[in-house]
Design a protein around this motif. Structure first.
Motif, PDB file in Angstrom:
ATOM      1  N   ILE A  16      24.380  96.345  95.599  1.00  0.00           N
ATOM      2  CA  ILE A  16      23.307  95.781  94.774  1.00  0.00           C
ATOM      3  C   ILE A  16      22.019  95.912  95.560  1.00  0.00           C
ATOM      4  O   ILE A  16      21.854  95.289  96.601  1.00  0.00           O
ATOM      5  N   SER A  17      21.103  96.720  95.066  1.00  0.00           N
ATOM      6  CA  SER A  17      19.861  96.936  95.795  1.00  0.00           C
ATOM      7  C   SER A  17      18.844  95.874  95.391  1.00  0.00           C
ATOM      8  O   SER A  17      17.930  96.118  94.623  1.00  0.00           O
ATOM      9  N   LEU A  18      19.043  94.672  95.913  1.00  0.00           N
ATOM     10  CA  LEU A  18      18.131  93.578  95.632  1.00  0.00           C
ATOM     11  C   LEU A  18      16.780  93.912  96.258  1.00  0.00           C
ATOM     12  O   LEU A  18      16.673  94.192  97.425  1.00  0.00           O
ATOM     13  N   GLY A  19      15.748  93.894  95.456  1.00  0.00           N
ATOM     14  CA  GLY A  19      14.427  94.290  95.917  1.00  0.00           C
ATOM     15  C   GLY A  19      13.991  95.611  95.323  1.00  0.00           C
ATOM     16  O   GLY A  19      12.836  96.003  95.438  1.00  0.00           O
ATOM     17  N   LYS A  20      14.900  96.294  94.682  1.00  0.00           N
ATOM     18  CA  LYS A  20      14.586  97.563  94.033  1.00  0.00           C
ATOM     19  C   LYS A  20      15.129  97.554  92.609  1.00  0.00           C
ATOM     20  O   LYS A  20      15.725  98.517  92.149  1.00  0.00           O
ATOM     21  N   LEU A  21      14.930  96.449  91.928  1.00  0.00           N
ATOM     22  CA  LEU A  21      15.455  96.297  90.581  1.00  0.00           C
ATOM     23  C   LEU A  21      14.454  96.789  89.549  1.00  0.00           C
ATOM     24  O   LEU A  21      13.245  96.820  89.809  1.00  0.00           O
ATOM     25  N   PRO A  22      14.926  97.164  88.357  1.00  0.00           N
ATOM     26  CA  PRO A  22      13.997  97.470  87.270  1.00  0.00           C
ATOM     27  C   PRO A  22      13.196  96.207  86.946  1.00  0.00           C
ATOM     28  O   PRO A  22      13.748  95.130  86.826  1.00  0.00           O
ATOM     29  N   GLY A  23      11.915  96.332  86.846  1.00  0.00           N
ATOM     30  CA  GLY A  23      11.058  95.185  86.607  1.00  0.00           C
ATOM     31  C   GLY A  23      10.248  94.815  87.830  1.00  0.00           C
ATOM     32  O   GLY A  23       9.274  94.075  87.729  1.00  0.00           O
ATOM     33  N   ASP A  24      10.638  95.305  89.000  1.00  0.00           N
ATOM     34  CA  ASP A  24       9.831  95.116  90.203  1.00  0.00           C
ATOM     35  C   ASP A  24       8.649  96.076  90.133  1.00  0.00           C
ATOM     36  O   ASP A  24       8.782  97.225  89.730  1.00  0.00           O
ATOM     37  N   ILE A  25       7.476  95.592  90.525  1.00  0.00           N
ATOM     38  CA  ILE A  25       6.257  96.386  90.418  1.00  0.00           C
ATOM     39  C   ILE A  25       5.995  97.079  91.749  1.00  0.00           C
ATOM     40  O   ILE A  25       5.930  96.438  92.787  1.00  0.00           O
ATOM     41  N   LEU A  26       5.818  98.389  91.705  1.00  0.00           N
ATOM     42  CA  LEU A  26       5.519  99.182  92.889  1.00  0.00           C
ATOM     43  C   LEU A  26       4.395 100.143  92.544  1.00  0.00           C
ATOM     44  O   LEU A  26       4.529 100.982  91.648  1.00  0.00           O
ATOM     45  N   ILE A  27       3.270  99.999  93.231  1.00  0.00           N
ATOM     46  CA  ILE A  27       2.113 100.873  93.010  1.00  0.00           C
ATOM     47  C   ILE A  27       1.799 101.546  94.340  1.00  0.00           C
ATOM     48  O   ILE A  27       1.516 100.876  95.328  1.00  0.00           O
ATOM     49  N   LYS A  28       1.860 102.875  94.356  1.00  0.00           N
ATOM     50  CA  LYS A  28       1.550 103.640  95.567  1.00  0.00           C
ATOM     51  C   LYS A  28       0.272 104.435  95.330  1.00  0.00           C
ATOM     52  O   LYS A  28       0.133 105.136  94.337  1.00  0.00           O
ATOM     53  N   ARG A  29      -0.648 104.302  96.242  1.00  0.00           N
ATOM     54  CA  ARG A  29      -1.889 105.088  96.242  1.00  0.00           C
ATOM     55  C   ARG A  29      -1.929 105.910  97.524  1.00  0.00           C
ATOM     56  O   ARG A  29      -1.015 105.842  98.334  1.00  0.00           O
ATOM     57  N   GLU A  30      -3.019 106.632  97.743  1.00  0.00           N
ATOM     58  CA  GLU A  30      -3.097 107.470  98.931  1.00  0.00           C
ATOM     59  C   GLU A  30      -3.015 106.653 100.217  1.00  0.00           C
ATOM     60  O   GLU A  30      -2.320 107.016 101.159  1.00  0.00           O
ATOM     61  N   ASN A  31      -3.735 105.526 100.275  1.00  0.00           N
ATOM     62  CA  ASN A  31      -3.800 104.786 101.530  1.00  0.00           C
ATOM     63  C   ASN A  31      -3.302 103.346 101.410  1.00  0.00           C
ATOM     64  O   ASN A  31      -3.509 102.552 102.319  1.00  0.00           O
ATOM     65  N   ALA A  32      -2.654 102.999 100.307  1.00  0.00           N
ATOM     66  CA  ALA A  32      -2.180 101.627 100.144  1.00  0.00           C
ATOM     67  C   ALA A  32      -0.946 101.603  99.249  1.00  0.00           C
ATOM     68  O   ALA A  32      -0.761 102.466  98.386  1.00  0.00           O
ATOM     69  N   THR A  33      -0.116 100.615  99.477  1.00  0.00           N
ATOM     70  CA  THR A  33       1.064 100.388  98.651  1.00  0.00           C
ATOM     71  C   THR A  33       1.100  98.918  98.281  1.00  0.00           C
ATOM     72  O   THR A  33       0.922  98.055  99.131  1.00  0.00           O
ATOM     73  N   PHE A  34       1.316  98.645  96.994  1.00  0.00           N
ATOM     74  CA  PHE A  34       1.437  97.270  96.508  1.00  0.00           C
ATOM     75  C   PHE A  34       2.825  97.117  95.899  1.00  0.00           C
ATOM     76  O   PHE A  34       3.235  97.902  95.052  1.00  0.00           O
ATOM     77  N   TYR A  35       3.552  96.091  96.360  1.00  0.00           N
ATOM     78  CA  TYR A  35       4.903  95.841  95.868  1.00  0.00           C
ATOM     79  C   TYR A  35       5.022  94.384  95.496  1.00  0.00           C
ATOM     80  O   TYR A  35       4.739  93.497  96.306  1.00  0.00           O
ATOM     81  N   PHE A  36       5.420  94.118  94.260  1.00  0.00           N
ATOM     82  CA  PHE A  36       5.636  92.749  93.812  1.00  0.00           C
ATOM     83  C   PHE A  36       7.008  92.674  93.147  1.00  0.00           C
ATOM     84  O   PHE A  36       7.211  93.168  92.045  1.00  0.00           O
ATOM     85  N   PRO A  37       7.974  92.046  93.818  1.00  0.00           N
ATOM     86  CA  PRO A  37       9.354  92.008  93.306  1.00  0.00           C
ATOM     87  C   PRO A  37       9.557  90.904  92.263  1.00  0.00           C
ATOM     88  O   PRO A  37      10.213  89.901  92.513  1.00  0.00           O
ATOM     89  N   ILE A  38       9.014  91.078  91.075  1.00  0.00           N
ATOM     90  CA  ILE A  38       9.061  90.019  90.067  1.00  0.00           C
ATOM     91  C   ILE A  38      10.479  89.786  89.555  1.00  0.00           C
ATOM     92  O   ILE A  38      10.925  88.638  89.439  1.00  0.00           O
TER      93      ILE A  38
END
Length: 73
Positions: free
Chosen positions: A29-51
């Motif tokens: 079970i890949s807790l933290g990588k579920l459908p519904g978790d928000i992951l935004i990757k840009r060139e110099n930043a990454t935003f992750y919100f595990p909703i």
């Protein structure tokens, strides 16, 4: 034995069981990588919100505390 030491022992045992299950279950079970978790990757930043992960952990903890509360009455 009084109430507080029994409570600490019970909480410790529960945390050990959760830790072992997390280590073993992390492969399945890949807790933290579920459908519904928000992951935004840009060139110099990454935003992750595990909703979705937060919701599932909240539900599981609520059930655990409900069961513990029933036994401590």
């Amino acid at each position: 034995m009084s109430f507080i030491p029994k409570l600490f022992i019970t909480i410790g045992i529960i945390l050990i069981i959760v830790g072992v299950l997390w280590q073993i279950g992390g492969k399945f079970i890949s807790l933290g990588k579920l459908p519904g978790d928000i992951l935004i990757k840009r060139e110099n930043a990454t935003f992750y919100f595990p909703i979705m992960t937060s919701i599932i952990i909240s539900i599981v903890l609520s059930l655990v505390f409900l069961v513990i509360g029933r036994f401590l009455r």
